[in-house]
Design a protein around this motif. Structure first.
Motif, PDB file in Angstrom:
ATOM      1  N   PRO A 283       0.821  -1.222   0.000  1.00  0.00           N
ATOM      2  CA  PRO A 283       0.000   0.000   0.000  1.00  0.00           C
ATOM      3  C   PRO A 283       0.850   1.265   0.000  1.00  0.00           C
ATOM      4  O   PRO A 283       1.892   1.327   0.656  1.00  0.00           O
ATOM      5  CB  PRO A 283      -0.812  -0.129   1.291  1.00  0.00           C
ATOM      6  CG  PRO A 283      -0.002  -1.021   2.167  1.00  0.00           C
ATOM      7  CD  PRO A 283       0.654  -2.002   1.242  1.00  0.00           C
ATOM      8  N   THR A 284       0.399   2.258  -0.759  1.00  0.00           N
ATOM      9  CA  THR A 284       1.066   3.554  -0.740  1.00  0.00           C
ATOM     10  C   THR A 284       0.928   4.200   0.631  1.00  0.00           C
ATOM     11  O   THR A 284       1.856   4.841   1.136  1.00  0.00           O
ATOM     12  CB  THR A 284       0.465   4.469  -1.827  1.00  0.00           C
ATOM     13  OG1 THR A 284       0.536   3.800  -3.089  1.00  0.00           O
ATOM     14  CG2 THR A 284       1.221   5.785  -1.912  1.00  0.00           C
ATOM     15  N   SER A 285      -0.229   4.022   1.234  1.00  0.00           N
ATOM     16  CA  SER A 285      -0.452   4.457   2.613  1.00  0.00           C
ATOM     17  C   SER A 285      -1.557   3.596   3.209  1.00  0.00           C
ATOM     18  O   SER A 285      -2.289   2.911   2.497  1.00  0.00           O
ATOM     19  CB  SER A 285      -0.841   5.948   2.667  1.00  0.00           C
ATOM     20  OG  SER A 285      -2.066   6.175   1.995  1.00  0.00           O
ATOM     21  N   GLY A 286      -1.652   3.639   4.539  1.00  0.00           N
ATOM     22  CA  GLY A 286      -2.631   2.807   5.218  1.00  0.00           C
ATOM     23  C   GLY A 286      -1.985   1.573   5.834  1.00  0.00           C
ATOM     24  O   GLY A 286      -0.811   1.284   5.606  1.00  0.00           O
ATOM     25  N   LYS A 287      -2.767   0.835   6.611  1.00  0.00           N
ATOM     26  CA  LYS A 287      -2.272  -0.345   7.310  1.00  0.00           C
ATOM     27  C   LYS A 287      -2.947  -1.606   6.777  1.00  0.00           C
ATOM     28  O   LYS A 287      -4.149  -1.603   6.501  1.00  0.00           O
ATOM     29  CB  LYS A 287      -2.533  -0.217   8.810  1.00  0.00           C
ATOM     30  CG  LYS A 287      -1.797   0.941   9.483  1.00  0.00           C
ATOM     31  CD  LYS A 287      -2.101   0.986  10.967  1.00  0.00           C
ATOM     32  CE  LYS A 287      -1.369   2.138  11.649  1.00  0.00           C
ATOM     33  NZ  LYS A 287      -1.672   2.186  13.112  1.00  0.00           N
TER      34      LYS A 287
ATOM     35  N   PHE B 287       1.844  -5.816   7.623  1.00  0.00           N
ATOM     36  CA  PHE B 287       2.778  -5.414   6.577  1.00  0.00           C
ATOM     37  C   PHE B 287       3.780  -4.408   7.121  1.00  0.00           C
ATOM     38  O   PHE B 287       3.426  -3.453   7.801  1.00  0.00           O
ATOM     39  CB  PHE B 287       2.024  -4.798   5.394  1.00  0.00           C
ATOM     40  CG  PHE B 287       1.315  -5.811   4.529  1.00  0.00           C
ATOM     41  CD1 PHE B 287       0.875  -7.017   5.049  1.00  0.00           C
ATOM     42  CD2 PHE B 287       1.071  -5.559   3.189  1.00  0.00           C
ATOM     43  CE1 PHE B 287       0.214  -7.952   4.265  1.00  0.00           C
ATOM     44  CE2 PHE B 287       0.413  -6.477   2.392  1.00  0.00           C
ATOM     45  CZ  PHE B 287      -0.026  -7.680   2.931  1.00  0.00           C
ATOM     46  N   GLY B 288       5.059  -4.664   6.789  1.00  0.00           N
ATOM     47  CA  GLY B 288       6.128  -3.800   7.263  1.00  0.00           C
ATOM     48  C   GLY B 288       6.764  -4.275   8.541  1.00  0.00           C
ATOM     49  O   GLY B 288       7.813  -3.761   8.958  1.00  0.00           O
ATOM     50  N   LYS B 289       6.157  -5.316   9.176  1.00  0.00           N
ATOM     51  CA  LYS B 289       6.678  -5.803  10.455  1.00  0.00           C
ATOM     52  C   LYS B 289       6.951  -7.307  10.458  1.00  0.00           C
ATOM     53  O   LYS B 289       7.409  -7.843  11.470  1.00  0.00           O
ATOM     54  CB  LYS B 289       5.710  -5.451  11.594  1.00  0.00           C
ATOM     55  CG  LYS B 289       5.535  -3.963  11.820  1.00  0.00           C
ATOM     56  CD  LYS B 289       4.645  -3.696  13.027  1.00  0.00           C
ATOM     57  CE  LYS B 289       4.499  -2.193  13.287  1.00  0.00           C
ATOM     58  NZ  LYS B 289       3.641  -1.933  14.478  1.00  0.00           N
ATOM     59  N   ALA B 290       6.639  -7.988   9.348  1.00  0.00           N
ATOM     60  CA  ALA B 290       6.840  -9.441   9.299  1.00  0.00           C
ATOM     61  C   ALA B 290       7.062  -9.869   7.849  1.00  0.00           C
ATOM     62  O   ALA B 290       6.909  -9.070   6.915  1.00  0.00           O
ATOM     63  CB  ALA B 290       5.642 -10.171   9.909  1.00  0.00           C
ATOM     64  N   SER B 291       7.403 -11.142   7.662  1.00  0.00           N
ATOM     65  CA  SER B 291       7.755 -11.678   6.348  1.00  0.00           C
ATOM     66  C   SER B 291       6.526 -11.918   5.481  1.00  0.00           C
ATOM     67  O   SER B 291       5.657 -12.726   5.835  1.00  0.00           O
ATOM     68  CB  SER B 291       8.529 -12.985   6.513  1.00  0.00           C
ATOM     69  OG  SER B 291       8.675 -13.652   5.293  1.00  0.00           O
ATOM     70  N   LEU B 292       6.465 -11.225   4.343  1.00  0.00           N
ATOM     71  CA  LEU B 292       5.352 -11.446   3.417  1.00  0.00           C
ATOM     72  C   LEU B 292       5.463 -12.783   2.690  1.00  0.00           C
ATOM     73  O   LEU B 292       4.442 -13.451   2.464  1.00  0.00           O
ATOM     74  CB  LEU B 292       5.261 -10.287   2.426  1.00  0.00           C
ATOM     75  CG  LEU B 292       4.920  -8.921   3.040  1.00  0.00           C
ATOM     76  CD1 LEU B 292       4.692  -7.879   1.948  1.00  0.00           C
ATOM     77  CD2 LEU B 292       3.710  -8.997   3.950  1.00  0.00           C
ATOM     78  N   PRO B 293       6.660 -13.230   2.264  1.00  0.00           N
ATOM     79  CA  PRO B 293       6.751 -14.571   1.646  1.00  0.00           C
ATOM     80  C   PRO B 293       6.236 -15.673   2.578  1.00  0.00           C
ATOM     81  O   PRO B 293       5.583 -16.615   2.123  1.00  0.00           O
ATOM     82  CB  PRO B 293       8.253 -14.718   1.366  1.00  0.00           C
ATOM     83  CG  PRO B 293       8.729 -13.325   1.168  1.00  0.00           C
ATOM     84  CD  PRO B 293       7.946 -12.510   2.165  1.00  0.00           C
TER      85      PRO B 293
END
Length: 269
Positions: free
Chosen positions: A56-60, A68-74
């Motif tokens: 996301p460009t912005s938002g949670k 998102f931004g705090k853990a592994s997406l794969p």
């Protein structure tokens, strides 16, 4: 896990253009959602956010407990079963494989078997083929299967990894009526096992009894969201589809027809 998906004021831009804007949406345990909208409304972009392929460009965003931004997406993606026409790009590889091997490959998120298969893997794949009523094509090559059979094989592949979320992106596209109803039937049986489901389509007649909630998207924004009986009305659907429509329910499923009137132009705004 009570909260499966949480999107808080999500904005996503591509080349400076706002594709998704002001998206606030939650999916909770026990809910099965249909995502509806015209082509280009933002359905695919939303899926790409949920699966972590678009950030996301912005938002949670939080999916399956992964913020998102705090853990592994794969790592998160390995918990998601995904069936889409986009998998057609692997058609040449799949065509050489048997139905059972394609289901087995789901354990490794690959197309083709490149790792050791255990007896437990074989048992699980056999059970999946049986559950989807396609054990009779287990040893047939993918290339000779009907479109309906191919879709069920891909569904089996998605289930092989024992996902915590199942996403079906227009799984009935291009199918005839008989094949469509067959795919919808096995989808219902899978979802009834409490596996959270996102079902993406622009054909509301594909919304079967198992779907509990609906998200309606128009031009990158949410038109309506909530329980399907509340969201699926003639007025709300007319706004989402930009044309006057009439909705009726038959055998527990919604059906829609277009109303051609002199007032039609006002929905295009």
């Amino acid at each position: 896990m009570d909260k499966i998906i949480s999107l808080d004021n999500v904005l996503w831009k591509r080349d400076g253009e706002e594709i998704l804007k002001g998206i606030n949406w939650e999916v909770n345990s026990g809910e099965h959602w249909a995502i509806l909208g015209l082509n280009g409304s933002g359905k695919t972009s939303l899926l790409n956010i949920v699966t972590g392929y678009n950030y996301p460009t912005s938002g949670k965003v939080s999916v399956l407990g992964t913020e998102f931004g705090k853990a592994s997406l794969p790592e998160m993606r390995r918990k998601i079963g995904f069936v889409s026409n986009a998998l057609g790009k692997f058609q040449q590889t799949m065509s050489r494989e048997t139905a059972k091997n394609i289901v087995l490959s789901g354990k490794f998120a690959s197309f083709g078997i490149y790792e050791e298969i255990t007896s437990e893997d074989e048992r699980q794949a056999g059970n999946i083929l049986k559950e989807l009523r396609i054990e009779y094509i287990s040893d047939k090559r993918y290339a000779v299967l009907s479109q309906g059979e191919q879709r069920r094989v891909l569904l089996g592949r998605a289930l092989m990894s024992t996902p915590e979320l199942l996403i079906l992106d227009e799984p009935c596209a291009g199918l005839d009526v008989l094949a469509r109803e067959d795919v919808l039937s096995v989808t219902e049986s899978v979802a009834q096992d409490k596996l959270p489901l996102l079902y993406v389509t622009h054909h509301i007649e594909e919304i079967t009894d198992v779907i509990t909630h609906v998200l309606l998207i128009r031009d990158g924004t949410i038109v309506a969201k909530g329980r399907k009986q509340t969201v699926l009305t003639s007025e709300i659907l007319s706004k989402a589809y930009k044309i006057p429509v009439k909705l009726h329910w038959e055998s527990g499923r919604p059906w829609m027809s277009v109303e051609r009137t002199h007032k039609e132009s006002r929905w295009m705004k």
